[in-house]
Design an enzyme around this catalytic site. Structure first.
Site, PDB file in Angstrom:
ATOM      1  CG  HIS A 150     -19.984  50.235  54.767  1.00 55.11           C
ATOM      2  ND1 HIS A 150     -19.500  50.377  53.480  1.00 55.11           N
ATOM      3  CD2 HIS A 150     -19.619  51.371  55.418  1.00 55.11           C
ATOM      4  CE1 HIS A 150     -18.869  51.531  53.380  1.00 55.11           C
ATOM      5  NE2 HIS A 150     -18.928  52.159  54.544  1.00 55.11           N
ATOM      6  CG  ASP A 200     -20.351  48.405  50.820  1.00 52.40           C
ATOM      7  OD1 ASP A 200     -21.296  48.238  51.596  1.00 52.40           O
ATOM      8  OD2 ASP A 200     -19.435  49.220  51.027  1.00 52.40           O
ATOM      9  N   GLY A 249     -17.687  58.826  57.018  1.00 50.62           N
ATOM     10  CA  GLY A 249     -18.788  59.736  56.701  1.00 50.62           C
ATOM     11  C   GLY A 249     -18.906  60.006  55.213  1.00 50.62           C
ATOM     12  CG  ASN A 250     -15.961  61.561  52.421  1.00 51.91           C
ATOM     13  OD1 ASN A 250     -15.003  61.915  53.094  1.00 51.91           O
ATOM     14  ND2 ASN A 250     -16.655  62.413  51.665  1.00 51.91           N
ATOM     15  CB  SER A 251     -18.992  55.243  53.528  1.00 47.31           C
ATOM     16  OG  SER A 251     -17.704  54.862  53.903  1.00 47.31           O
ATOM     17  CG  LEU A 265     -17.862  30.431  34.916  1.00 46.73           C
ATOM     18  CD1 LEU A 265     -16.439  30.696  34.444  1.00 46.73           C
ATOM     19  CD2 LEU A 265     -18.672  29.771  33.795  1.00 46.73           C
ATOM     20  N   GLY A 266     -18.744  28.209  38.967  1.00 47.13           N
ATOM     21  CA  GLY A 266     -18.462  27.097  39.876  1.00 47.13           C
ATOM     22  C   GLY A 266     -17.010  26.664  39.816  1.00 47.13           C
ATOM     23  CB  VAL A 267     -14.012  27.609  38.441  1.00 48.18           C
ATOM     24  CG1 VAL A 267     -14.539  26.670  37.384  1.00 48.18           C
ATOM     25  CG2 VAL A 267     -14.202  29.066  38.022  1.00 48.18           C
ATOM     26  CB  ILE A 272      -9.922  31.526  39.133  1.00 49.54           C
ATOM     27  CG1 ILE A 272     -10.568  32.761  39.773  1.00 49.54           C
ATOM     28  CG2 ILE A 272     -10.885  30.804  38.216  1.00 49.54           C
ATOM     29  CD1 ILE A 272     -11.007  33.825  38.791  1.00 49.54           C
TER      30      ILE A 272
END
Length: 478
Positions: free
Chosen positions: A119, A149, A220-222, A277-279, A281
């Site tokens: 970001h 990210d 700014g820390n990101s 997996l295609g679930v 949950i």
């Protein structure tokens, strides 16, 4: 004599207090050596992004007159040149508007690879990296991974000061950690704190088991590093939780183990592959655990199995509770995506599940996570209706509805009256596929199951709303 005793007692107390203060001072960590050694590897990242001319608002520049010089200078640096107040900036009167952002990063190799947050550089036309000696270099974007990210940059250079990389798995809650970054553009600001928790899951961040700390993190820390007391990077500072817009004691860092795996794949192919997996949950709470016959709340409850996906081919079913994957326990449901996401396409996942109150093992061949998640359709009106003791009217699904939702049965709620259904938040248009651990085929069967529901015991119900499935629980009073 009494005065002498009082004097001696006072002196003894002062000496004891001095010893306590000295002991406490000796117990506090000294960060100075760590900061001296690690700071050269931390960089400031600034970006420029050209915006369409139509977004330039003539005459809408904020009036910065009267503000303290330091604050005014910072705000002017953050503003597009075309929107600066009269008398500020270069004075050339340019109308080329640019969006700018500030962030942090750190050098992970002496040949110039830099890690930061996605970001921080998202949408940038130009990325500048400022080193600790104040020199600026243009950076090339190697690749990004929005799901974690993480972004990998490359700058030209040799023998650059690289950080020492640690192992985030070895972090302990309560351990001292330190952040170096550029909050509000103030380069190489140092803040410290402790690890508050590990393995935190945040909304829309399924594949990152965040490190939670109380280290002060601000804009700014990101993208900056989180260090342990050995001077090793254990995380990338990424997010804060706030209601005020500023730091409130809750900050989150991406574990360095996750970030390094991402950066390795970005360096090799420019993209990241994850297991899938295609679930769908959900968490197992106390009531769901009771309704499924579990001793305690744990595991990941399968609320939806996508047709043709790895889980469907491997035999997973709606209502299964996954307790472990490849021997790793699933304590919270968020543990499952982390474990499966680390597996490669085509690898095997040994799953231990609870089904109908019994433990069993399944082997599923993991697939590759698609770029876009499948979306289920919504429902239309039914025809045949049936009333029941839950306080709702339901109708059979039409063949077209079942096809669009990939269902073999189920009922749609036509009306919600006062009663248990209203109290648990059911709505008109919701589709019910399971009740009390039984698959619902028709409105008639739903009524029969509803009439035989136990009293004063948690009962589970699987509901589809706008294509998303979830299990809910409720109790019927006497």
């Amino acid at each position: 004599m009494p005065r002498l005793k009082s004097y001696l007692s006072l002196m003894a107390a002062v000496l004891m207090l001095g010893q306590i203060v000295t002991a406490q001072a000796e117990a506090l960590p000294d960060f100075t050596t760590l900061v001296e050694q690690a700071s050269p590897s931390v960089v400031n990242i600034s970006t420029r992004q050209k915006l369409p001319d139509r977004s330039v608002a003539q005459g809408q520049a904020p009036d910065l007159e009267g503000l303290p010089p330091m604050l005014r200078e910072f705000l002017e640096r953050s503003m597009p040149p075309g929107s600066r107040s009269p008398g500020s900036g270069s004075g050339k009167g340019d109308r080329q508007r640019e969006a700018r952002s500030l962030g942090s990063g750190f050098i992970i190799s002496s040949d110039g690879y830099v890690l930061t947050n996605n970001h921080v550089i998202d949408g940038a036309d130009e990325i500048l990296v400022r080193l600790s000696d104040r020199s600026e270099l243009k950076a090339k974007l190697v690749g990004t991974d929005p799901r974690t990210d993480v972004a990998l940059l490359k700058i030209d250079g040799k023998d650059l000061p690289a950080v020492k990389l640690g192992n985030s798995d070895k972090l302990k809650v309560g351990e001292w950690v330190l952040a170096i970054g550029s909050p509000f553009g103030f380069d190489h600001s140092v803040t410290k704190g402790i690890v508050s928790a590990k393995g935190r899951s945040l909304p829309n961040d399924t594949y990152v088991p965040f490190i939670q700390t109380d280290v002060a993190i601000n804009p700014g820390n990101s993208g900056g590093p989180l260090f342990n007391m050995a001077g090793e990077v254990v995380g990338i500072n990424s997010q804060i939780f706030t209601r005020s817009g500023g730091f409130m004691g809750l900050s989150f860092a991406i574990p360095i183990d996750v970030a390094l795996d991402v950066s390795t794949q970005l360096k090799a192919s420019g993209k990241v592959n994850r297991g899938w997996l295609g679930v769908v949950i959900q968490e197992v709470n106390k009531d769901l655990a009771e309704s499924f016959g579990l001793d305690k709340p744990a595991g990941a409850l399968v609320a939806q199995v996508l047709e043709g996906g790895p889980a469907a081919k491997g035999g997973l079913q709606v209502g299964d509770v996954i307790l472990s994957a490849n021997g790793q326990p699933i304590v919270m449901s968020a543990d499952l995506p982390h474990l499966i996401g680390n597996l490669k396409d085509g690898s095997k996942a040994e799953l231990e599940v609870i089904r109908d109150g019994k433990r069993q093992k399944l082997t599923v061949t993991v697939g590759a996570l698609p770029e876009e998640g499948d979306e289920m359709g919504s429902t239309d009106s039914g025809v045949e209706r049936s009333s029941n003791r839950l306080g709702i009217s339901v109708a059979d699904l039409t063949a077209e509805q079942m096809k669009s939702l990939d269902l073999k049965g189920g009922v749609v709620i036509k009306d919600v009256q006062d009663g248990p259904a209203s109290l648990i938040g059911l709505q008109t248009g919701d589709v019910i596929t399971h009740l009390n651990n039984q698959a619902i085929i028709s409105a008639k069967q739903f009524t029969e199951v509803a009439q035989s529901l136990p009293k004063n015991r948690s009962v589970s119900m699987r509901v589809l709303r706008q294509g998303r499935a979830t299990f809910i629980t409720f109790k019927l009073a006497e």
